[in-house]
Each structure stands twice: as C-alpha cells, then as structure tokens.
Scaffold this motif. Structure first.
Motif, short mmCIF file in Angstrom:
data_model
loop_
_atom_site.label_atom_id
_atom_site.label_comp_id
_atom_site.label_asym_id
_atom_site.label_seq_id
_atom_site.Cartn_x
_atom_site.Cartn_y
_atom_site.Cartn_z
N HIS A 14 0.40 -3.11 -7.84
CA HIS A 14 0.59 -2.62 -9.35
C HIS A 14 1.60 -1.42 -9.25
CE1 HIS A 14 -0.81 -6.91 -10.90
NE2 HIS A 14 -0.48 -6.41 -9.88
N SER A 15 2.68 -0.83 -9.76
CA SER A 15 3.36 0.60 -9.61
C SER A 15 2.13 1.37 -11.15
CB SER A 15 4.29 0.76 -10.55
OG SER A 15 3.92 0.02 -11.38
N GLU A 16 1.06 0.72 -11.99
CA GLU A 16 0.78 1.03 -12.54
C GLU A 16 -0.90 1.56 -12.41
OE1 GLU A 16 2.25 -1.40 -13.62
OE2 GLU A 16 0.66 -3.42 -14.01
N ASN A 17 -1.13 1.01 -11.46
CA ASN A 17 -2.33 1.73 -10.31
C ASN A 17 -2.50 3.07 -9.83
OD1 ASN A 17 -3.68 -1.13 -11.60
ND2 ASN A 17 -3.54 -1.81 -10.06
N GLU A 18 -1.14 2.77 -9.31
CA GLU A 18 -1.04 4.72 -8.73
C GLU A 18 -1.63 5.46 -9.25
OE1 GLU A 18 0.56 8.50 -8.19
OE2 GLU A 18 1.84 6.97 -9.69
N ALA A 19 -1.42 5.80 -11.32
CA ALA A 19 -1.99 6.63 -12.16
C ALA A 19 -3.31 6.68 -12.28
CB ALA A 19 -0.94 6.75 -13.32
N PHE A 20 -4.31 5.21 -12.14
CA PHE A 20 -5.59 4.99 -12.24
C PHE A 20 -6.32 5.52 -10.91
CE2 PHE A 20 -8.70 2.60 -10.04
CZ PHE A 20 -9.73 2.38 -11.00
N SER A 21 -5.52 5.58 -9.41
CA SER A 21 -6.31 5.64 -7.96
C SER A 21 -6.17 7.70 -8.63
CB SER A 21 -5.69 5.79 -7.47
OG SER A 21 -4.12 5.67 -7.13
N VAL A 50 -0.45 6.54 -2.38
CA VAL A 50 -0.73 5.60 -2.98
C VAL A 50 0.43 4.81 -3.36
CG1 VAL A 50 -1.07 4.13 -5.11
CG2 VAL A 50 -3.05 5.44 -3.96
N SER A 51 1.33 5.25 -4.18
CA SER A 51 2.97 5.10 -3.94
C SER A 51 3.48 4.01 -3.28
CB SER A 51 3.51 6.44 -4.40
OG SER A 51 2.88 6.43 -5.56
N ASN A 52 2.95 4.83 -1.88
CA ASN A 52 4.34 3.96 -1.08
C ASN A 52 3.43 2.71 -0.30
OD1 ASN A 52 5.56 6.45 0.03
ND2 ASN A 52 4.52 6.71 1.82
N ALA A 53 2.05 2.85 -0.79
CA ALA A 53 1.37 1.18 0.13
C ALA A 53 2.55 0.15 -1.07
CB ALA A 53 0.20 1.52 -0.40
N ILE A 54 2.34 0.98 -2.69
CA ILE A 54 2.58 -0.02 -3.66
C ILE A 54 3.82 -0.28 -3.45
CG2 ILE A 54 3.38 -0.23 -6.00
CD1 ILE A 54 0.87 1.62 -6.59
N ALA A 61 7.89 -9.85 -4.49
CA ALA A 61 7.23 -11.36 -5.65
C ALA A 61 5.92 -11.38 -5.07
CB ALA A 61 8.17 -12.77 -4.08
N GLU A 62 5.70 -11.34 -3.90
CA GLU A 62 3.84 -11.44 -3.69
C GLU A 62 3.12 -9.78 -4.17
OE1 GLU A 62 2.33 -10.86 0.14
OE2 GLU A 62 4.25 -10.02 0.48
N ASP A 63 2.13 -9.71 -4.48
CA ASP A 63 0.99 -9.39 -4.70
C ASP A 63 -0.12 -8.82 -3.19
OD1 ASP A 63 1.69 -7.92 -7.47
OD2 ASP A 63 0.26 -9.69 -8.40
N GLY A 64 0.24 -7.35 -3.41
CA GLY A 64 -1.87 -7.15 -2.24
C GLY A 64 -2.17 -5.95 -3.02
N LEU A 65 -2.93 -6.27 -2.03
CA LEU A 65 -4.40 -5.63 -2.21
C LEU A 65 -3.96 -3.75 -1.59
CD1 LEU A 65 -7.21 -7.68 -2.44
CD2 LEU A 65 -6.59 -5.99 -4.07
N VAL A 66 -4.74 -2.79 -2.36
CA VAL A 66 -4.20 -1.23 -1.63
C VAL A 66 -5.80 -1.02 -2.20
CG1 VAL A 66 -3.94 1.16 -2.27
CG2 VAL A 66 -2.15 -0.83 -2.77
N THR A 67 -6.47 -0.55 -0.80
CA THR A 67 -7.95 0.13 -1.09
C THR A 67 -7.76 2.11 -0.59
OG1 THR A 67 -8.84 -2.38 -0.03
CG2 THR A 67 -9.82 0.82 0.44
#
Length: 145
Positions: A14-21, A50-54, A61-67
């Motif tokens: 999710h794009s909001e997780n970029e700031a968290f990371s 992280v932005s590239n991965a997101i 349409a799908e959520d995936g995981l970024v590590t």
C-alpha cells in the motif's frame, strides 16, 4: 558476512507504507550516527526502492507483500534489501535507463533506479518475470571523526 545488527520488515504493498518504511529504516540507521546528508540519502534510496515495489510489483487489484531488510557491519556498511514476489522485471538494464517507466501514461519520472544508484555505493537488482524482484543497496558511511 557477520552483521552487527539487522532488522526485517514486511508489509502490504500500500502506498502509505512507503513513508513507514522510510521512517523505520532511518530510525534503524541512526544507530550508526550518520551525517544529515548520509541519512537523507538513505531515506531517499529506500523510499525509491519501496515505491518501485509498491507501484510496479503487483497489479492494482491485488495486494502483495514488500519486504525490507536492513543490516550493518562493524565498519559502518549499511545494507538495504527491498524485495517482492510480484511480476518481476523482464529487462533490468532497460528498467535502469533514466526516464524509462513501465507505467506509461502515468505521472512517473522513470528515475527510481538512477536515484538509488546515485545515493548508494552499490546497487544490485535481481529479478525474474513472475517471481519478483530483489533490490540490494549498500552504503558505506563515513568514519566517525
């Protein structure tokens, strides 16, 4: 290689997780007492990865995981790894070209890998179509004075 400390984060694409990371990696890197410039470069590089991965790894349409994995050595070498299990990159060299983007028609600068490369000492990208991408960045921090 023996690491002095390491941490691993995993979160939905999710794009909001970029700031968290970005904040989490910066907080981890502060243990090494980086300069303001080094910390800014670390935050920018991890943000781009992280932005590239997101943006590119998963269909909207799908959520995936970024590590995100961050490690450092006794000699102040910071290793940042961002990986996903998404669509992968068919042509890594093409993807690394400045201004290239696989998301044509959207407002993308196509400078992500260029920025990562300019703010780190080493950038390695491994990817297979349909199997995901792993971006490894290394940053050697200046010696303490």
């Amino acid at each position: 290689m023996k690491y002095k400390n390491e941490v691993k984060l995993q979160f939905p694409s999710h794009s909001e997780n970029e700031a968290f990371s970005r904040a989490a990696v910066a907080a981890f890197a502060v243990q090494l007492d980086p300069t303001v410039e080094e910390l800014t470069e670390i935050k920018t590089a991890i943000s781009e990865a992280v932005s590239n991965a997101i943006i590119h790894a998963y269909d909207e349409a799908e959520d995936g995981l970024v590590t995100v994995e961050v490690k450092y050595t006794e000699d102040r070498r910071l290793i940042m790894i961002v990986s996903d299990d998404g669509v992968g990159i068919g042509d890594i060299e093409k993807a690394k070209e400045p201004l290239y983007t696989s998301k044509g028609g959207e407002e993308r600068s196509g400078m992500g890998f260029t920025v990562m490369e300019s703010f780190t000492d080493r950038l390695e990208i491994t990817s297979k179509p349909g199997e995901g991408t792993k971006v490894t960045m290394m940053k050697q921090l200046d010696s303490l004075l």
